[in-house]
Design a protein around this motif. Sequence first.
Motif, mmCIF file in Angstrom:
data_model
loop_
_atom_site.group_PDB
_atom_site.id
_atom_site.type_symbol
_atom_site.label_atom_id
_atom_site.label_comp_id
_atom_site.label_asym_id
_atom_site.label_seq_id
_atom_site.Cartn_x
_atom_site.Cartn_y
_atom_site.Cartn_z
ATOM 1 N N TYR A 100 0.820 -1.217 0.000
ATOM 2 C CA TYR A 100 0.000 0.000 0.000
ATOM 3 C C TYR A 100 0.855 1.269 0.000
ATOM 4 C CZ TYR A 100 -3.506 3.371 1.622
ATOM 5 O OH TYR A 100 -4.342 4.447 1.751
ATOM 6 N N ARG A 133 -2.231 -6.819 1.360
ATOM 7 C CA ARG A 133 -2.884 -5.581 0.924
ATOM 8 C C ARG A 133 -2.220 -5.099 -0.362
ATOM 9 N NH1 ARG A 133 -3.232 -0.053 4.528
ATOM 10 N NH2 ARG A 133 -5.041 0.838 3.510
ATOM 11 N N ASP A 134 -3.019 -4.921 -1.387
ATOM 12 C CA ASP A 134 -2.513 -4.476 -2.700
ATOM 13 C C ASP A 134 -1.368 -5.343 -3.196
ATOM 14 O OD1 ASP A 134 -4.369 -2.486 -2.542
ATOM 15 O OD2 ASP A 134 -2.977 -0.912 -1.970
#
Length: 258
Positions: A100, A133-134
Amino acid sequence: MLVDSHCHLQLIDYVKLGQDMSAVIAAAEQAGISKMLCVATTLDDFVKLQKISQQYPCVSISAGLHPNEAQGLPLDYEQLKTQCSDEHVIAVGETGLDYYREPKEQLKWQRDRFMQHIEVAHAVSKPVIIHSRDALEDTLACIKSGNLCAVGGILHCCTYDWQAVKKFLDYNLMISLAGIVTFKNAEYLREVAAKVPLDRILVETDSPYLAPAPHRGKINQPRLVTHTAEAIAVARNTTIEQIYHSTTDNFNRLFAIN
Ligand SMILES: [Zn+2]
Ligand SMILES: [Zn+2]
């Protein structure tokens, strides 16, 4: 009976909350939360978490180093392995990948540390708590090359859509939903909540973060996991009892708790 599959009791600001840890745990038990998994984010958490689990039988613990902690630093593999071998530790993590804040080119150290956690999980035969995340493709690549399937694990605080979640399900992982599923703009997560097979869902608070509606923005704590379970029941058009029962069952099966 309900299990909060992921909380950080050690990170709650008890002064700001105006309650101590015993009150928070008592409130959770009163709300029907029979078990909480208190998750480490640094190796320094270990001693703290051990004390918590000794004091509160309803709290289980993990050991691991979060991808956003000790940024850029290598992991002490032997220390992690020793901690994860402890009889009170039921899971390895949280670990994983978080792209992120920085581009993946600069985050090889995250992938190295994630792979080391998976290696330890094999050594101690305990499931892995995955933070992703991402970083969908690289997370799946690590899961595949580390044969994470063999030890089992949880995609915690799922923020991926159904197309992505299906790929985690292919690796036999549990999908844990946090309070985000109650947020107005999270229709895509309610789709996930509706479609994940009933024997693969868990619920969590990720306290002190991500308090579910109608407590959004406040300090989160395990007793609020009931709101997340309710949102999942609504999304699946089933009863709250069904969600309580299945998520508890799933947790106990993953960790071989009778
Ligand atoms: Zn996380
Ligand atoms: Zn967490």
